[in-house]
Design a protein around this motif. Sequence first.
Motif, short mmCIF file in Angstrom:
data_model
loop_
_atom_site.label_atom_id
_atom_site.label_comp_id
_atom_site.label_asym_id
_atom_site.label_seq_id
_atom_site.Cartn_x
_atom_site.Cartn_y
_atom_site.Cartn_z
N PRO A 161 61.98 4.50 7.10
CA PRO A 161 63.52 4.53 6.92
C PRO A 161 64.22 5.47 7.87
CG PRO A 161 62.26 4.98 5.10
CD PRO A 161 61.15 4.95 6.07
N LEU A 162 65.40 5.20 8.25
CA LEU A 162 66.38 6.42 9.04
C LEU A 162 66.77 7.29 7.98
CD1 LEU A 162 67.97 3.22 10.67
CD2 LEU A 162 66.26 4.74 11.86
N VAL A 163 67.07 8.24 9.09
CA VAL A 163 67.97 9.35 8.45
C VAL A 163 69.33 8.65 7.85
CG1 VAL A 163 69.42 11.31 8.76
CG2 VAL A 163 67.23 10.96 10.21
N TYR A 164 69.89 9.35 6.73
CA TYR A 164 71.04 8.78 5.81
C TYR A 164 70.72 7.46 5.23
CZ TYR A 164 73.68 11.52 9.23
OH TYR A 164 73.88 12.55 10.13
N SER A 179 70.64 8.96 14.97
CA SER A 179 71.64 8.39 15.39
C SER A 179 71.71 6.99 15.19
CB SER A 179 71.78 8.18 17.14
OG SER A 179 70.57 7.90 17.54
N ASN A 180 70.50 6.26 14.91
CA ASN A 180 70.63 4.92 14.25
C ASN A 180 70.97 4.70 12.93
OD1 ASN A 180 69.69 4.19 16.95
ND2 ASN A 180 67.40 3.51 16.16
N GLY A 181 70.61 5.87 12.19
CA GLY A 181 70.77 5.86 10.64
C GLY A 181 72.22 6.08 10.57
N LEU A 182 72.97 6.73 11.60
CA LEU A 182 74.61 6.91 11.07
C LEU A 182 75.05 5.61 11.34
CD1 LEU A 182 75.62 10.06 13.21
CD2 LEU A 182 76.36 9.45 10.91
N LYS A 226 57.20 18.89 20.77
CA LYS A 226 57.18 18.33 19.61
C LYS A 226 58.34 17.02 19.72
CE LYS A 226 58.95 19.97 16.03
NZ LYS A 226 59.08 20.80 14.72
N ALA A 227 58.29 15.82 18.75
CA ALA A 227 59.38 15.16 18.87
C ALA A 227 60.51 15.71 18.06
CB ALA A 227 58.75 13.77 17.88
N THR A 228 61.56 15.18 18.29
CA THR A 228 62.85 15.35 17.57
C THR A 228 63.58 14.49 16.64
OG1 THR A 228 64.45 14.52 19.28
CG2 THR A 228 63.38 16.79 19.57
N ALA A 229 63.19 13.15 16.63
CA ALA A 229 63.59 12.10 15.74
C ALA A 229 65.19 11.98 15.96
CB ALA A 229 63.08 12.45 14.42
N SER A 230 65.80 12.18 17.11
CA SER A 230 67.11 12.10 17.17
C SER A 230 67.45 10.57 17.13
CB SER A 230 67.46 12.73 18.82
OG SER A 230 66.67 12.07 19.64
N MET A 231 66.75 9.68 17.74
CA MET A 231 67.01 8.36 17.52
C MET A 231 66.97 7.74 16.30
SD MET A 231 65.19 5.05 19.49
CE MET A 231 65.71 5.60 21.10
N ASP A 232 66.12 8.38 15.52
CA ASP A 232 66.30 8.03 13.96
C ASP A 232 67.50 8.26 13.47
OD1 ASP A 232 64.01 6.96 14.28
OD2 ASP A 232 62.72 8.32 13.31
N ARG A 239 83.33 5.19 12.20
CA ARG A 239 83.21 5.42 13.63
C ARG A 239 82.00 6.32 13.95
NH1 ARG A 239 88.63 5.09 12.62
NH2 ARG A 239 89.86 3.97 14.20
N PRO A 240 81.06 5.63 13.58
CA PRO A 240 79.53 6.65 13.51
C PRO A 240 79.23 7.34 14.88
CG PRO A 240 79.09 4.48 13.31
CD PRO A 240 80.37 4.30 13.28
N ALA A 241 79.90 6.65 16.03
CA ALA A 241 79.60 7.14 17.41
C ALA A 241 80.63 8.54 17.81
CB ALA A 241 79.63 6.24 18.46
N SER A 242 81.33 8.91 16.77
CA SER A 242 82.30 10.20 16.91
C SER A 242 81.75 11.20 17.43
CB SER A 242 83.19 10.31 15.49
OG SER A 242 83.90 9.34 14.99
N PRO A 243 82.26 11.81 18.43
CA PRO A 243 81.60 13.23 18.87
C PRO A 243 81.47 14.22 18.02
CG PRO A 243 83.74 12.48 20.18
CD PRO A 243 83.67 11.55 19.14
N GLY A 244 80.14 14.60 17.98
CA GLY A 244 79.74 15.72 17.15
C GLY A 244 78.86 15.25 15.84
N LEU A 245 79.06 13.94 15.50
CA LEU A 245 78.47 13.79 14.23
C LEU A 245 76.79 13.56 14.61
CD1 LEU A 245 80.34 10.62 12.60
CD2 LEU A 245 80.64 12.96 12.17
N SER A 246 76.15 13.31 15.68
CA SER A 246 75.10 13.46 16.14
C SER A 246 74.39 14.96 15.89
CB SER A 246 74.79 12.90 17.39
OG SER A 246 75.36 13.60 18.62
N ASP A 247 75.22 15.88 15.67
CA ASP A 247 74.65 17.18 15.54
C ASP A 247 74.62 17.64 14.15
OD1 ASP A 247 74.85 17.57 18.43
OD2 ASP A 247 76.78 18.20 18.41
N ALA A 248 74.63 16.58 13.23
CA ALA A 248 74.24 16.92 11.72
C ALA A 248 75.43 17.52 11.23
CB ALA A 248 72.93 17.84 11.66
N ILE A 249 76.64 17.70 11.51
CA ILE A 249 77.58 18.19 11.05
C ILE A 249 78.10 17.83 9.58
CG2 ILE A 249 78.51 19.40 13.23
CD1 ILE A 249 80.63 17.19 13.20
#
Length: 616
Positions: A301-304, A546-549, A538-544, A582-592
């Motif tokens: 599964p992805l985040v979200y 951003s893809n989840g959003l 260590k891995a960050t799972a950032s792709m999981d 708009r999941p690619a909106s600036p800042g959303l990838s920072d978990a806000i």
Amino acid sequence: MTPLHARAGTGPGDAHFAVFTDRADAAAVARSFVRPGCRIVNHPSGRPWLVGHWHDDEAVTARAGDTALAVIGCCPVEADELRRRAARLRDLGEIDALARSLTGSFHLVAVVDGRVRVQGTASGLRLVFHAEIAGARVAATRADLLADALGLDPDPGELAVRLLWPAPYPLYETSPWPAVTAVPPQDAVVVAADGRTARHTRWWTPPEPVVPLAVAADPVRAALQEAVDARTRRGGVVSCDLSGGLDSTSVCFLADRSPARVVAGTWPGRDPADTDLYWAEQAARHLPGVEHVVWDADASPLVYDDLLGVDDLLDEPTIGVMDRSRALHHLPELAARGSRVHLTGIGGDHVAWCSEAYYHRLLRTRPLHALRHLRGFRALWQWPLGGTVRALADTRPYGKWLADTAGRLRAPAAPSVAAGLGWGMAPRLFDWVTADAERLARRALLDAAATATPLHPDRGMHADLEQIRSTTRVIRQWDHMAARAGLPLASPFLDDRVIEACLAVRPAERVTPFRYKPVLTAAMSGVVPEPCLRRTSKATASMDASNGLRENRADLLALWEDSRLERLGLVDGAELRRLARRPASPGLSDAILYSTIAAEVWLRGLSRGRSSIRIP
């Protein structure tokens, strides 16, 4: 309608209970907590003492005269030993030493001369709350048990606080219901013999960080081995994460020394640059007796994922819902392979490493050493010189810093160096949070600032303790979710004895830009093979994330339709729906979005059936 708690279910590892004094009015209240299938331990009078849910291997009780002790959770103490301890007790204050001598993760309840004392863990992984119900003071391990007995709704002001990103200490340590009092992790609650009067008494303080690493390595290894042994000593099959990182790898090798058979699971990331599988395979080569399972990265599964399907009963909002599907995904398969408990490496980042904020003091006590290391941190974290100097020159006390944050809730994020060398990350609110919510959050910050003292005078130790305690608020809810899924989680790094052993190490040796997790590499030398100790990333799972959003935008949009937070006037639902599109909106990838989603999901869970949030 089937009660919500009955539908939600539970399992081993999810002990929860309420505690009552030996009085007639308390007994009358206790009867309202009794449900089919729950367990009861009585006072000698026959009145209820403990009412709740636990499994046989999660509870040890003992009695000697008018003194009674109960240890509920994970603790290897035997009933005979606990009975001997009870026989020696003359005062509730002597419980402090008992609590600090036991290994594992557990609640400790005592009765001496009619007074009742209840405490959880210093880590915050096991909490205690109390409230007055029909004239009787009742303690419980979940806030919602007490709130439901009182028929309370969450306080909008508490919800506004939980929209902060992040909510700073001490704001996140309250309960969502003001009539339900949260006991700080370092304290116990003592209910007097009158059954009404309650006070908090401190039982734990962090160790002074003065032990040289060369001396500390053996105690750290022994504490972590004992924490793992507490879960593996009964043999059978246990499972472990094996991400290839130092934390989970250490737990795996320690578990392999136990009577239990170990199944190790690796979950590779989707990012091609993720090296977790490589390092996990390196470790597995040195663990011939361990069954190594590699999950399909693309099937995980992805985040979200599945936010609309969260139906766990939680006693507070938690950002853990974002990763719920990921955390639980592999548990049924591990249970099918015979695992009775799943050990994680969670907490290693918080105890085997520490905050760079210690260098605020070290610059004044060991300037040459501090300056050399600060240059290294600047290069490692790309801290600008001016920001570093300003952070080191900032001598505001904690209360003043907290008050100052109240006036900058809509300001851009402060530079990372300000958080790294200061009291922590300043809280923020975002465009979708209403002016009413901002007013409530600001008032809470100012009220807290008027009396707040840091968790420790040294901002480094304060930052370490806050990180541990904010993390355990999430893991505590994951533990509940996992138990319900059928396989309890255990996080040995978050046991109090492990935390104490790590926090005792000199900070200049514990956090350095020139070595990666030196405490753990020193402690595990001779246990974990040298090639496995060489990993410095260590891995960050950032792709999981951003893809989840992107892939869950329909669910996120549905989440904000008929939003409970919007009904309370705390968020602008239209703005949240716009962001969902708009999941690619600036800042959303920072978990806000995390804190807002957490509050919304929690409120939806409450609305499914308030009357059923009780002990099963």
